[in-house]
Scaffold this active site. Sequence first.
Site, PDB file in Angstrom:
ATOM      1  N   HIS A  21      -5.298  -3.864  -2.583  1.00  0.00           N
ATOM      2  CA  HIS A  21      -5.016  -2.909  -3.663  1.00  0.00           C
ATOM      3  C   HIS A  21      -4.916  -3.587  -5.032  1.00  0.00           C
ATOM      4  O   HIS A  21      -4.482  -2.960  -5.995  1.00  0.00           O
ATOM      5  CB  HIS A  21      -3.728  -2.144  -3.371  1.00  0.00           C
ATOM      6  N   LYS A  52     -11.749  -0.382  -1.636  1.00  0.00           N
ATOM      7  CA  LYS A  52     -10.821   0.366  -2.485  1.00  0.00           C
ATOM      8  C   LYS A  52     -11.363   0.432  -3.916  1.00  0.00           C
ATOM      9  O   LYS A  52     -12.332   1.124  -4.143  1.00  0.00           O
ATOM     10  CB  LYS A  52      -9.441  -0.213  -2.333  1.00  0.00           C
ATOM     11  N   SER A 101       0.792  -1.231   0.000  1.00  0.00           N
ATOM     12  CA  SER A 101       0.000   0.000   0.000  1.00  0.00           C
ATOM     13  C   SER A 101       0.823   1.280   0.000  1.00  0.00           C
ATOM     14  O   SER A 101       0.344   2.306  -0.439  1.00  0.00           O
ATOM     15  CB  SER A 101      -0.969  -0.010   1.181  1.00  0.00           C
TER      16      SER A 101
HETATM   17  C1  PLP Z   1      -6.866  -0.755   3.386  1.00  0.00           C
HETATM   18  C2  PLP Z   1      -6.238  -2.042   3.699  1.00  0.00           C
HETATM   19  C3  PLP Z   1      -6.779  -2.897   4.649  1.00  0.00           C
HETATM   20  C4  PLP Z   1      -7.942  -2.476   5.519  1.00  0.00           C
HETATM   21  O1  PLP Z   1      -9.126  -2.515   4.814  1.00  0.00           O
HETATM   22  P1  PLP Z   1     -10.373  -1.661   5.311  1.00  0.00           P
HETATM   23  O2  PLP Z   1     -11.514  -2.258   4.594  1.00  0.00           O
HETATM   24  O3  PLP Z   1     -10.098  -0.248   4.926  1.00  0.00           O
HETATM   25  O4  PLP Z   1     -10.463  -1.831   6.795  1.00  0.00           O
HETATM   26  C5  PLP Z   1      -6.211  -4.123   4.823  1.00  0.00           C
HETATM   27  N1  PLP Z   1      -5.117  -4.502   4.108  1.00  0.00           N
HETATM   28  C6  PLP Z   1      -4.542  -3.680   3.206  1.00  0.00           C
HETATM   29  C7  PLP Z   1      -3.330  -4.153   2.454  1.00  0.00           C
HETATM   30  C8  PLP Z   1      -5.075  -2.425   2.969  1.00  0.00           C
HETATM   31  O5  PLP Z   1      -4.508  -1.609   2.097  1.00  0.00           O
END
Ligand code: PLP
Length: 395
Positions: free
Chosen positions: A212, A243, A184
């Site tokens: 992602h 996302k 990320s």
């Molecule tokens: C954003 C993210 C999460 C958390 O997900 P949410 O639905 O926002 O709680 C978990 N793992 C990764 C790699 C992320 O980028």
Amino acid sequence: MTQRHRSNNFLTETLEGLEDKNLLRGLRQVDGPQAARIKLNGREVLNFCSNNYLGLANDSRLKQAAIEAIEQEGFGSGASRLVCGNMRSHQRLEEKLAQFKGTESAVTFSAGYMANLGIISSLFGRGDIIFSDRLNHASIIDGILLSQAESKRYPHADMDSLEVMLKNSSGFKRKAIITDSVFSMDGDCAPLRAIVALAQKYECLVMIDEAHALGVFGPRGEGLAHHLGLQDKIDIQMGTLSKAAGSFGAYCCGSKQLISFLVNKVRSFIYTTALPPLVAAASLRAIEIIEKEENWRKTLLANADYVKKYLKDLGFDTMNSASPIIPILVKDSQTALEFSQRLLEEGIFVSAIRPPTVPVNTSRLRLTVMATHTREDLDYLLGRMKKIGKELCLF
Ligand SMILES: *Cc1c(COP(=O)(O)O)cnc(C)c1O
């Protein structure tokens, strides 16, 4: 000293400590929907820091699906999934996710953070060992801590170090390798082929977090595992719907047995209220769009390549970015902050990422492109980056 005084001192000291280091953060308000342009603190800016890669967060079809679900199922879900909160929209979303990912079964969670916390801590415990990439998401790190399994963090994407650790770890009940598929903060991809090969050699389970990668990679947007044809070799495929899918919540896809285990054992699934059904309905619509509309994915990746190539040609260091997440390494945290502030003055919103989110002396801008950015948007960004980058002596 009273309890209240002690606690006030603690809060003041902590906050002042952050302020001294220029690390105190505040919240900024966005008015109106999430899109390539947003209204930030009352002013329109170009948005280059959202994970809404495909622009689905404000897609009329997702909104329509949510409205229909509200009309048919109401707003709240009333209880946890195992009590009476398992509604038609949850069920349909999970059936769709399993079919989309080609697994026997799937289960959804209220957030990616809760999914990782719950999945990891229910599957692993004392006597087990987990090998985790040093740049894995905080929710994976916290899940491992909560599990009480032995934790070995290997240097980012370093397969030689991982193999040494695997060789030297006998006597554990179960072993697992856990990794983000797209990282990320660095925007690079995990070496999944090598990880799968090592897992087979050393009899480890593999869990990946496709937060992602869903909607970004794969022949139908399934994620990096499908992009590499490795989906059948990965035991636990976790991802988020918050996302590229533009919605909220998370999923885990895998065998029938695995999913049944999770439904029975994951505390962050059992002891929390089910997602409102409209959220599941919107997620389902998002998966259908991702599956059918390859053009968005192509535009997204073309936009990312366009920006990266220009920045690299100028002399910026975009690290090993292989995704729509483009870090621009600045190193010094004050300079990263100034770069971000100067861009904001020009109407461009890019966040500066500083320690402790990233290691000391690797402060950076973290720029994310969207499929809905126009070529003019990108050219405006690049023009300003060139000007400000030169003034800050960054190339
Ligand atoms: C954003 C993210 C999460 C958390 O997900 P949410 O639905 O926002 O709680 C978990 N793992 C990764 C790699 C992320 O980028």
